[in-house]
Scaffold this motif. Structure first.
Motif, PDB file in Angstrom:
ATOM      1  N   TYR A  25       0.826  -1.208   0.000  1.00 20.84           N
ATOM      2  CA  TYR A  25       0.000   0.000   0.000  1.00 20.84           C
ATOM      3  C   TYR A  25       0.862   1.260   0.000  1.00 20.84           C
ATOM      4  CZ  TYR A  25      -3.870   3.105   1.054  1.00 20.84           C
ATOM      5  OH  TYR A  25      -4.800   4.101   0.979  1.00 20.84           O
ATOM      6  N   THR A  35       0.664   4.080  -2.952  1.00 22.73           N
ATOM      7  CA  THR A  35       0.340   5.490  -2.662  1.00 22.73           C
ATOM      8  C   THR A  35       1.600   6.336  -2.577  1.00 22.73           C
ATOM      9  OG1 THR A  35       0.336   4.986  -0.295  1.00 22.73           O
ATOM     10  CG2 THR A  35      -1.785   4.885  -1.442  1.00 22.73           C
ATOM     11  N   VAL A  78     -10.047   1.687   8.323  1.00 19.70           N
ATOM     12  CA  VAL A  78     -10.763   2.304   7.203  1.00 19.70           C
ATOM     13  C   VAL A  78     -12.241   2.414   7.548  1.00 19.70           C
ATOM     14  CG1 VAL A  78     -11.370   2.088   4.769  1.00 19.70           C
ATOM     15  CG2 VAL A  78      -9.101   1.414   5.554  1.00 19.70           C
ATOM     16  N   ASN A 120     -15.123   4.964   3.060  1.00 17.64           N
ATOM     17  CA  ASN A 120     -13.923   4.962   2.216  1.00 17.64           C
ATOM     18  C   ASN A 120     -13.838   3.614   1.489  1.00 17.64           C
ATOM     19  OD1 ASN A 120     -11.482   5.589   1.042  1.00 17.64           O
ATOM     20  ND2 ASN A 120     -10.517   6.240   2.957  1.00 17.64           N
ATOM     21  N   LYS A 166     -10.469   2.661  -0.796  1.00 16.54           N
ATOM     22  CA  LYS A 166      -9.304   2.209  -0.038  1.00 16.54           C
ATOM     23  C   LYS A 166      -9.541   0.812   0.529  1.00 16.54           C
ATOM     24  CE  LYS A 166      -6.365   3.592   3.870  1.00 16.54           C
ATOM     25  NZ  LYS A 166      -6.111   4.645   4.886  1.00 16.54           N
ATOM     26  N   PHE A 170     -11.131   7.939  -2.646  1.00 15.58           N
ATOM     27  CA  PHE A 170     -10.077   7.132  -2.059  1.00 15.58           C
ATOM     28  C   PHE A 170      -9.812   7.503  -0.614  1.00 15.58           C
ATOM     29  CE2 PHE A 170      -6.847   4.100  -2.556  1.00 15.58           C
ATOM     30  CZ  PHE A 170      -5.753   4.515  -1.837  1.00 15.58           C
ATOM     31  N   LEU A 175      -4.945   8.745   3.933  1.00 20.11           N
ATOM     32  CA  LEU A 175      -4.184   7.755   4.687  1.00 20.11           C
ATOM     33  C   LEU A 175      -4.240   8.045   6.171  1.00 20.11           C
ATOM     34  CD1 LEU A 175      -0.983   7.385   2.526  1.00 20.11           C
ATOM     35  CD2 LEU A 175      -2.843   5.749   2.733  1.00 20.11           C
TER      36      LEU A 175
END
Length: 742
Positions: A80, A84, A195, A199, A202, A385, A388
């Protein structure tokens, strides 16, 4: 908790703790460590103005946001993090920008030596770069291809391609052992647990990564092909040569001669460096000690009240600076020869605010934009998305900062000391502009030295009086008043000429209140009081006391209160025309009576003042009334005055007794219900008055005369007809304290 936090901090400081993007994380960690080392000094010199406090808050936020990025890169899934990479790169750049913006504001509100350190840190921040190297960019492409394939049917051609792509990715990331796969799967599950339901994009991507490890994880472990070893040699993540960022040349000296000389910086001659900042000088100036400094730094040194040479520590006769043209030419020629660019440090110091930050500055919600361009077979195109790190979503906690225009920069405090060089209208405009700025930012004058402010403003006041410019006089007076109240230097270096200028302001009817306000502020400082008296201000204070303006009267009383605290000035105050009779009316004004009482108390040290108090109509009566109606402070002061009178002469005691109908009951009440101090004073005063009454009665008895006839009936113009009755009443009142002797 504390040990865990410390352990986490130690882990973050080790480059190998970052799973990916080690070059970027190491560079960011270097900035965080530098910021943390400066933070205690900045907090110790905590700026008192609101903008400085907001900048300090932003600086702390920049440290925290950068640490969150580093924490994320040490804990998150490798897949991940690579997927990203653009978002991580963006967050690093934004952290760097926030560091720079907050420090630019803090730099203007701290002492010069700390400002120099901050300036050097700003240079390092600007030289910091965050980029993905070729190996990282290749890995990003491979992972995007992996996501692009989606989940094909087992045994199909697409499935074989997916296996090969997945094996290529995990081999690049060193996820080839059972332990490494277990750590990666746990990292993915941890991200999934954080998450939110909203979302979806993601969540689906992380779910897809978890699916790949579940389906193909065993094949990865059993794969022992030689190609994996070859791939591992190309790893960009664990290659030591990639861990440390490429050595960078200082932003302060850029050699632009040829590409081949990139790693060889020209050595700056020591005489070209400012002794304060140790940097190449842009505008060298010579001070009284003969040493050469960068103008902006030596000026800031002087503005903080220093009067010594920073290099030799010798006290200077004056704080003037002279341009060093010869040194300037030598530096310019050296820079041209070596291709070094010169930077003006005053540009940073004159930036009073930095541009407002975009919402995207503290948010990485835009990460998904690049993902939307991919044709992913997971129906993710219409899903946001997200971020983070939810703590990076908004900049609402940051101060909104605006950029000042060039005209505002020119009208800065640095221009005040050159005020007389401007045309008169420009001087008026500059003073008015700066007055407005001081109103909005009271700390703008805090570190301004008297030499660079009081002298030019005092000259400006003289010119304003000469031009009869009332508006200019008022602006200058308000600016002077702000300086007296808000500068840490106050008026300790105010010259006698400046005192005379302030006194001359009183001549303008429209500026009298401002002039008295300045004198009142000065009178609160003991070292200024003799200079006020010497400037001729006492006459105008008396004029204000006799005016019909309650504002002027109040200022005059407060000034006299302060001045009379100096025993050397009391004879001068007493010499003012009928000063004590002019104070009596204010004894009945509850708003200012305490000031009038304090003045009388201070003047009572002088015999002439005591005589004037006893001879002034209604003076004793007004103070006697305050014993009954005044507050505890007023009662204590009035008692002190009566004690000073009665302890000096019997005649004064008799005059107080003449007011016995008001005084004695009030003294009895205070001796029972007053404060501890007033109780003692009231009892002592009662004793003095009682003893005087007994002595007089004994003298009258021994002479064979009637006591009432023996006392004079015409002692004062306000005690004639009621003398006999008042004496009788006082004798009766004192009888309650007497007991017959057995």
């Amino acid at each position: 908790m504390g040990s865990d936090a410390a352990e986490a901090e130690d882990i973050l400081s080790v480059p190998s703790s970052y799973k990916v993007h080690r070059a970027m994380c190491t560079e960011l960690m270097r900035l965080v460590n530098r910021a943390m080392s400066l933070l205690p000094e900045i907090e110790a010199a905590r700026p008192r103005c609101s903008s400085g406090m907001q900048a300090l808050c932003s600086f702390n936020q920049a440290i925290e946001k950068a640490r969150q990025v580093l924490q994320h890169c040490s804990e998150a899934s490798k897949l991940y993090l690579v997927y990203t990479a653009d978002a991580i790169l963006s967050r690093c750049e934004r952290s760097r920008k926030l560091f720079e913006q907050s420090l630019l504001q803090i730099q203007n509100n701290v002492p010069v030596l700390l400002a120099i350190k901050i300036s050097q840190f700003i240079d390092d921040i600007r030289s910091a770069t965050f980029t993905l190297d070729l190996a990282e960019e290749e890995a990003v492409k491979v992972i995007h291809q992996l996501v692009h394939h989606g989940a094909p049917e087992s045994g199909s051609v697409e499935d074989l391609e997916l296996i090969n792509t997945f094996q290529s990715v995990v081999s690049r990331l060193h996820i080839t052992s059972p332990k490494a796969i277990l750590i990666e799967r746990r990292s993915i599950r941890k991200l999934l647990s954080k998450v939110g339901d909203d979302n979806t994009k993601k969540k689906k991507i992380l779910t897809y990564f978890a699916y790949l490890f579940k389906k193909y994880g065993n094949q990865i472990v059993t794969e022992q092909a030689e190609t994996i070893k070859v791939e591992s040699d190309k790893l960009f993540l664990n290659d030591d040569t990639k861990c440390d960022p490429e050595p960078r040349r200082s932003a302060r000296v850029e050699n632009q001669t040829s590409p081949g000389d990139v790693l060889s910086d020209p050595v700056i001659l020591e005489e070209f460096k400012c002794p304060l900042s140790s940097r190449l000088m842009y505008d060298p100036v010579v001070i009284a000690s003969g040493q050469t400094f960068e103008r902006v730094w030596i000026q800031k040194w002087f503005d903080e009240g220093n009067n010594t040479c920073p290099k030799t520590k010798v006290q200077l006769n004056n704080l003037s600076v002279t341009p060093n043209g010869t040194m300037k030419d030598m530096i310019s020629k050296w820079c041209a020869k070596h291709g070094v660019s010169m930077h003006d440090p005053s540009v940073e110091l004159k930036i009073e605010a930095t541009p407002s930050l975009d919402h995207s500055f503290m948010s990485i919600a835009s990460i998904g934009d690049s993902v939307n361009d991919l044709h992913i077979h997971m129906d993710l195109s219409n899903v946001s998305f997200g971020s983070l790190d939810t703590s990076f979503n908004s900049d609402s906690s940051l101060p909104k900062i605006t950029r000042t225009n060039e005209n505002s920069k020119k009208k800065s405090l640095d221009s005040i000391w050159r005020l007389s060089e401007l045309p008169w209208l420009s001087q008026c405009e500059l003073v008015e502009d700066f007055r407005r700025r001081v109103e909005h930012n009271g700390q703008a004058l805090y570190t301004t030295s008297p030499e660079n402010f009081l002298s030019p403003i005092s000259k400006f006041v003289g010119e304003a009086i000469h031009h009869r410019d009332i508006k200019a006089q008022r602006n200058a007076a308000q600016l002077l008043l702000a300086y007296m109240k808000k500068s840490r230097y106050g008026a300790k270096d105010l010259t006698e000429e400046s005192y005379s200028v302030v006194v001359s302001l009183y001549s303008s009817e429209e500026v009298k209140e401002e002039a008295l306000a300045i004198i009142e502020t000065l009178s609160s400082q003991p070292h200024c009081r003799p200079k006020i008296a010497a400037s001729g201000a006492l006459a105008l204070i008396l004029d204000a006391l006799c005016s019909r303006s309650r504002g002027l009267q109040g200022s005059a009383l407060r000034i006299l209160h302060n001045l009379s605290s100096d025993s050397d000035l009391r004879p001068l105050i007493l010499s003012l025309d009928h000063i004590i009779p002019k104070l009596v009316p204010f004894l009945k004004d509850t708003k200012v009576s305490r000031h009038a009482l304090f003045i009388l108390q201070h003047l009572c040290d002088i015999e002439a003042a005591r005589i004037s108090i006893t001879e002034t109509r209604d003076c004793i009566a007004s103070m006697a009334e305050l014993l009954d109606t005044g507050n505890s402070e007023e009662q204590e002061i009035a008692l002190s005055i009566f004690l000073m009178l009665c302890s000096q002469r019997l005649e004064y005691c008799q005059l107080v007794l003449d007011e016995g109908f008001a005084v004695i009951p009030a003294l009895v009440s205070i001796s029972i219900n007053g404060s501890e101090k007033s109780k003692v004073s009231a009892m002592e005063l009662l004793r003095l008055l009682k003893d005087v009454n007994v002595v007089e009665d004994q003298q009258d008895y021994s002479s064979g005369t009637d006591p009432d006839q023996a006392r004079p009936r015409d002692h004062g113009d306000h005690h004639k007809e009621n003398k006999r009755s008042s004496s009788s009443r006082s004798s009766g009142l004192f009888s309650i304290f007497s007991r017959p002797k057995r």
